[in-house]
Design a protein around this motif. Structure first.
Motif, PDB file in Angstrom:
ATOM      1  N   ARG A   1       0.843  -1.203   0.000  1.00  0.00           N
ATOM      2  CA  ARG A   1       0.000   0.000   0.000  1.00  0.00           C
ATOM      3  C   ARG A   1       0.872   1.244   0.000  1.00  0.00           C
ATOM      4  O   ARG A   1       0.627   2.195  -0.727  1.00  0.00           O
ATOM      5  N   GLU A   2       1.907   1.182   0.805  1.00  0.00           N
ATOM      6  CA  GLU A   2       2.811   2.327   0.897  1.00  0.00           C
ATOM      7  C   GLU A   2       3.505   2.569  -0.447  1.00  0.00           C
ATOM      8  O   GLU A   2       3.605   3.710  -0.910  1.00  0.00           O
ATOM      9  N   LYS A   3       3.928   1.486  -1.080  1.00  0.00           N
ATOM     10  CA  LYS A   3       4.617   1.638  -2.358  1.00  0.00           C
ATOM     11  C   LYS A   3       3.653   2.114  -3.453  1.00  0.00           C
ATOM     12  O   LYS A   3       4.025   2.879  -4.341  1.00  0.00           O
ATOM     13  N   ALA A   4       2.417   1.656  -3.377  1.00  0.00           N
ATOM     14  CA  ALA A   4       1.421   2.092  -4.352  1.00  0.00           C
ATOM     15  C   ALA A   4       1.176   3.586  -4.178  1.00  0.00           C
ATOM     16  O   ALA A   4       1.053   4.343  -5.153  1.00  0.00           O
ATOM     17  N   GLN A   5       1.119   4.013  -2.944  1.00  0.00           N
ATOM     18  CA  GLN A   5       0.926   5.439  -2.656  1.00  0.00           C
ATOM     19  C   GLN A   5       2.100   6.248  -3.206  1.00  0.00           C
ATOM     20  O   GLN A   5       1.905   7.330  -3.773  1.00  0.00           O
ATOM     21  N   GLU A   6       3.272   5.688  -3.064  1.00  0.00           N
ATOM     22  CA  GLU A   6       4.459   6.381  -3.555  1.00  0.00           C
ATOM     23  C   GLU A   6       4.351   6.589  -5.071  1.00  0.00           C
ATOM     24  O   GLU A   6       4.665   7.669  -5.585  1.00  0.00           O
ATOM     25  N   LEU A   7       3.863   5.584  -5.748  1.00  0.00           N
ATOM     26  CA  LEU A   7       3.689   5.673  -7.196  1.00  0.00           C
ATOM     27  C   LEU A   7       2.638   6.720  -7.543  1.00  0.00           C
ATOM     28  O   LEU A   7       2.781   7.499  -8.499  1.00  0.00           O
ATOM     29  N   LEU A   8       1.577   6.753  -6.729  1.00  0.00           N
ATOM     30  CA  LEU A   8       0.514   7.733  -6.921  1.00  0.00           C
ATOM     31  C   LEU A   8       1.109   9.142  -6.782  1.00  0.00           C
ATOM     32  O   LEU A   8       0.877  10.028  -7.614  1.00  0.00           O
ATOM     33  N   ASP A   9       1.890   9.328  -5.748  1.00  0.00           N
ATOM     34  CA  ASP A   9       2.503  10.624  -5.476  1.00  0.00           C
ATOM     35  C   ASP A   9       3.438  11.048  -6.599  1.00  0.00           C
ATOM     36  O   ASP A   9       3.522  12.225  -6.936  1.00  0.00           O
ATOM     37  N   LYS A  10       4.127  10.081  -7.151  1.00  0.00           N
ATOM     38  CA  LYS A  10       5.095  10.402  -8.197  1.00  0.00           C
ATOM     39  C   LYS A  10       4.442  10.560  -9.565  1.00  0.00           C
ATOM     40  O   LYS A  10       5.113  10.857 -10.544  1.00  0.00           O
ATOM     41  N   GLY A  11       3.142  10.275  -9.645  1.00  0.00           N
ATOM     42  CA  GLY A  11       2.459  10.377 -10.922  1.00  0.00           C
ATOM     43  C   GLY A  11       2.643   9.168 -11.813  1.00  0.00           C
ATOM     44  O   GLY A  11       2.368   9.214 -13.005  1.00  0.00           O
ATOM     45  N   TRP A  12       3.088   8.065 -11.244  1.00  0.00           N
ATOM     46  CA  TRP A  12       3.292   6.837 -12.021  1.00  0.00           C
ATOM     47  C   TRP A  12       2.099   5.884 -11.911  1.00  0.00           C
ATOM     48  O   TRP A  12       2.131   4.781 -12.434  1.00  0.00           O
ATOM     49  N   ALA A  13       1.089   6.341 -11.163  1.00  0.00           N
ATOM     50  CA  ALA A  13      -0.085   5.475 -10.997  1.00  0.00           C
ATOM     51  C   ALA A  13      -1.312   6.355 -10.803  1.00  0.00           C
ATOM     52  O   ALA A  13      -1.198   7.547 -10.538  1.00  0.00           O
ATOM     53  N   TYR A  14      -2.473   5.742 -10.999  1.00  0.00           N
ATOM     54  CA  TYR A  14      -3.708   6.502 -10.783  1.00  0.00           C
ATOM     55  C   TYR A  14      -4.808   5.598 -10.265  1.00  0.00           C
ATOM     56  O   TYR A  14      -4.763   4.377 -10.449  1.00  0.00           O
ATOM     57  N   ARG A  15      -5.772   6.208  -9.616  1.00  0.00           N
ATOM     58  CA  ARG A  15      -6.897   5.435  -9.101  1.00  0.00           C
ATOM     59  C   ARG A  15      -7.902   5.202 -10.227  1.00  0.00           C
ATOM     60  O   ARG A  15      -8.075   6.055 -11.101  1.00  0.00           O
ATOM     61  N   CYS A  16      -8.569   4.075 -10.162  1.00  0.00           N
ATOM     62  CA  CYS A  16      -9.549   3.746 -11.188  1.00  0.00           C
ATOM     63  C   CYS A  16     -10.725   3.041 -10.520  1.00  0.00           C
ATOM     64  O   CYS A  16     -10.534   2.111  -9.755  1.00  0.00           O
ATOM     65  N   ASN A  17     -11.933   3.551 -10.801  1.00  0.00           N
ATOM     66  CA  ASN A  17     -13.105   2.917 -10.200  1.00  0.00           C
ATOM     67  C   ASN A  17     -14.049   2.347 -11.260  1.00  0.00           C
ATOM     68  O   ASN A  17     -15.250   2.230 -11.043  1.00  0.00           O
ATOM     69  N   CYS A  18     -13.477   1.993 -12.385  1.00  0.00           N
ATOM     70  CA  CYS A  18     -14.314   1.384 -13.416  1.00  0.00           C
ATOM     71  C   CYS A  18     -14.856   0.050 -12.909  1.00  0.00           C
ATOM     72  O   CYS A  18     -14.145  -0.718 -12.274  1.00  0.00           O
ATOM     73  N   SER A  19     -16.103  -0.206 -13.222  1.00  0.00           N
ATOM     74  CA  SER A  19     -16.716  -1.454 -12.756  1.00  0.00           C
ATOM     75  C   SER A  19     -16.273  -2.611 -13.645  1.00  0.00           C
ATOM     76  O   SER A  19     -15.945  -2.425 -14.818  1.00  0.00           O
TER      77      SER A  19
ATOM     78  N   LEU B   1       8.257  -0.413 -13.561  1.00  0.00           N
ATOM     79  CA  LEU B   1       8.088  -0.173 -12.126  1.00  0.00           C
ATOM     80  C   LEU B   1       9.418   0.110 -11.436  1.00  0.00           C
ATOM     81  O   LEU B   1       9.528   1.012 -10.610  1.00  0.00           O
ATOM     82  N   TYR B   2      10.434  -0.658 -11.780  1.00  0.00           N
ATOM     83  CA  TYR B   2      11.761  -0.402 -11.205  1.00  0.00           C
ATOM     84  C   TYR B   2      12.170   1.040 -11.496  1.00  0.00           C
ATOM     85  O   TYR B   2      12.668   1.761 -10.637  1.00  0.00           O
ATOM     86  N   ARG B   3      11.956   1.466 -12.739  1.00  0.00           N
ATOM     87  CA  ARG B   3      12.327   2.824 -13.137  1.00  0.00           C
ATOM     88  C   ARG B   3      11.520   3.838 -12.357  1.00  0.00           C
ATOM     89  O   ARG B   3      12.034   4.850 -11.885  1.00  0.00           O
ATOM     90  N   ALA B   4      10.203   3.561 -12.243  1.00  0.00           N
ATOM     91  CA  ALA B   4       9.324   4.502 -11.551  1.00  0.00           C
ATOM     92  C   ALA B   4       9.774   4.702 -10.103  1.00  0.00           C
ATOM     93  O   ALA B   4       9.745   5.803  -9.575  1.00  0.00           O
ATOM     94  N   PHE B   5      10.195   3.623  -9.503  1.00  0.00           N
ATOM     95  CA  PHE B   5      10.665   3.717  -8.115  1.00  0.00           C
ATOM     96  C   PHE B   5      12.081   4.276  -8.038  1.00  0.00           C
ATOM     97  O   PHE B   5      12.528   4.683  -6.980  1.00  0.00           O
ATOM     98  N   GLY B   6      12.767   4.261  -9.161  1.00  0.00           N
ATOM     99  CA  GLY B   6      14.146   4.723  -9.154  1.00  0.00           C
ATOM    100  C   GLY B   6      15.095   3.662  -8.631  1.00  0.00           C
ATOM    101  O   GLY B   6      16.132   3.960  -8.054  1.00  0.00           O
ATOM    102  N   TRP B   7      14.726   2.402  -8.827  1.00  0.00           N
ATOM    103  CA  TRP B   7      15.555   1.299  -8.336  1.00  0.00           C
ATOM    104  C   TRP B   7      16.422   0.723  -9.444  1.00  0.00           C
ATOM    105  O   TRP B   7      16.031   0.690 -10.604  1.00  0.00           O
ATOM    106  N   GLU B   8      17.547   0.192  -9.035  1.00  0.00           N
ATOM    107  CA  GLU B   8      18.441  -0.455  -9.995  1.00  0.00           C
ATOM    108  C   GLU B   8      17.829  -1.781 -10.437  1.00  0.00           C
ATOM    109  O   GLU B   8      17.270  -2.521  -9.629  1.00  0.00           O
TER     110      GLU B   8
END
Length: 493
Positions: free
Chosen positions: A91-109, A222-229
């Motif tokens: 959850r924390e990592k998903a939030q981090e992605l949200l904050d960085k603009g690499w992810a978004y919320r979706c409520n499509c059914s 995802l690795y890139r988005a997080f800035g991980w090697e």
RNA sequence: GCCCUCAUCGUCUAGUCUGGUCAGGACACAGGCCUUUCAAGCCUGGUACAUGGGUUCAAAUCCCGUUGAGGGCACCA
């Protein structure tokens, strides 16, 4: 940096031979580099959870001699090693992605998504999320309402995956879906969890089946988005069933436990598995390798690119090679459970039956492909047999009367033999053949059928020794009676 | 349908990078020897570079196309 690899099974059933082959590659790679081998349970799909699957898997790995340094049972510095216990991290990592603009919320059914897919199918388009929620304002969907979090995959450009075996594999970003990372039940999908955990657990080499290659660019992103090697990737070819398809539930005896039940030796299966998709090359024709030799020679870079069909026939041959290489004592130890399971030998093995086993083991050794073969091969020694059909008791190129006389001569000879063991039985019986003017094959064949009920059985003298004098004479007598009765019937006086 | 990967005997493969040895081995199969049946062992045999085009004195090997096979395209892993 020390090598760290992992096997990340999901507890959804029995580990099959294809997965295990990939584990063998992982294990070999880790051990030959003095690295660590880690087990992580990927149980993020609660709908497919099979309770005992993890234990079954542990047992299979242990049976094959594949040990691990960190895992759910042994712990380790990067635990927990079960994904369902790591939810806050995702959850924390998903939030981090949200904050960085690499992810978004979706409520499509689900209904809407299905409708979109339907339309895409109808138009022959690529089937993927249409981006409905991708560009909504950040506060459009409340964290409190049901929703998922999706990866905001770049729409343009390409993503390259560097693979140890295939080299550079290039994917167009436009063809990569906005993968769901966090499900509405709060569990991560494989894609998020695998990247987060592989990073946190400091995995250096991701060695997995080729079926993951298609999702590798998502992981790289995802690795890139997080800035991980990035770790090294190696997508090893799949193991196919005889029908040329990916191994799955419908392929019969493919679980490791099943191989164990059939009587394959773990060292033979291990050897064989290492050779599915890998060969030493350089003119080396050797195929039977000890674990140590494999550790020395295995080379990840030489792993084949093409998928391989799993050959049970060749495994049978190799298992036979390993069985023949065992000492008789070692083989007997492995055989005993199979005899016992078949109800032929009592549970604590008695002294008498041990004596029989010691006689039978060496004479069946080169006849076994799998340990379980010993049951139909030797059952006549431990259990009574039906009286053989009279026709079966007539020797080749012999009459019924001749055969009956032979049987009688054999019985009276054996009744008087001093020592009842194979070595003492053989000379007088051979002499009898000569005296009767018959070939050994004729006489011994009749005795074989009379005492075992089989046309094909282990070598006769040892079999008789194990059977014992009493049972042997009794069966000979019964055979005589049956043959005499049939002669009587054929020519009524 | 779209994306990715792959392609040597029936099967597992060596050989491909660094073009030039009758394309080698193993399993399976067939025949033979040995032999108390069956095995095991030994000997012999048949079977493969998917296809079309290049490059080259020379292509299994390098390049392009075609075909075929496999994998992937989920709020599964």
């Amino acid at each position: 940096m020390t090598v760290r690899v992992r096997f990340a099974p999901s507890p959804t059933g029995q580990p099959h031979i294809g997965n295990i082959r990939t584990v063998v590659f992982n294990w070999l790679f880790a051990r030959q580099h003095g690295g660590q081998f880690i087990i992580r349970v990927e149980d993020t799909d609660r709908t497919r959870y099979v309770p005992d699957a993890v234990n079954v898997m542990f047992n299979s790995l242990r049976w094959l001699g594949l040990d691990w340094d960190e895992g759910p049972d042994v712990g380790g510095p990067h635990g927990p090693y079960v994904q369902s216990e790591r939810l806050p991290i995702y959850r924390e990592k998903a939030q981090e992605l949200l904050d960085k603009g690499w992810a978004y919320r979706c409520n499509c059914s689900p209904e809407r998504l299905e409708r979109v897919r339907e339309e895409q199918r109808a138009r022959g388009e690529m089937i993927m999320y249409d981006g409905h929620c991708r560009d909504l304002p950040a506060n459009a969907i409340s964290p409190d309402e049901p929703h998922v979090i999706r990866l905001k995959m770049p729409r343009e450009g390409q993503t390259q995956v560097h693979d140890m075996l295939k080299g550079e594999v290039v994917f167009e970003n436009s063809g990569i879906d906005d993968q769901v990372l966090l499900k509405s039940d709060g569990f991560p999908t494989y894609h998020l969890a695998v990247v987060v955990d592989d990073y946190l657990m400091q995995i250096t080499h991701i060695i997995r089946g080729d079926d993951w290659l298609s999702s590798a660019p998502k992981h790289v992103t995802l690795y890139r988005a997080f800035g991980w090697e990035l770790p090294e990737f190696a997508h090893v070819p799949l193991v196919l069933g005889a029908d040329g398809r990916k191994l799955g539930k419908r392929h019969g005896a493919i679980s490791v436990a099943e191989f164990e039940r059939q009587g394959y030796l773990p060292e033979a299966l291990f050897n064989f598995l290492a050779l599915v998709g890998w060969a030493p090359g350089e003119g080396v024709d050797q195929e039977v390798f000890s674990r140590e030799e494999l550790l020395q020679r295995f080379d990840m870079k030489r792993v084949n690119l093409a998928p391989a069909v799993f050959s049970y026939e060749k495994l049978d041959w190799m298992n036979g090679v390993y069985i023949r290489a065992l000492s008789p004592e070692a083989l007997m130890e492995r055989l005993i459970p199979f005899w016992q399971d078949a109800g032929l030998v009592p549970y604590p093995v008695t002294t008498e039956s041990l004596a029989q086993l010691q006689v039978m083991t060496p004479i069946v050794q080169e006849r076994l492909k799998v340990l379980k073969d010993v049951v139909p091969l030797t059952d006549f020694v431990f259990a009574d047999i039906p009286t053989p059909a009279p026709e079966a008791l007539i020797g080749p190129k012999m009459t019924a009367e001749q055969s009956l006389q032979t049987l009688e001569a054999v019985r009276s000879l054996l009744a008087g033999v001093l020592n009842w063991d194979a070595a003492s039985l053989e000379p007088p019986l051979r002499q009898l053949c000569k005296d009767l003017g018959l070939k050994a094959g004729q006489v011994l064949g009749i005795i074989r059928v009379a005492t075992s009920g089989k046309e094909v059985a282990p070598p006769l003298f040892g079999s008789l020794e194990a059977l014992g004098r009493h049972a042997t004479l009794q069966r000979l007598r019964r055979a005589e009676d049956a043959l005499a009765a049939s002669i009587q019937q054929a020519s009524p006086a």
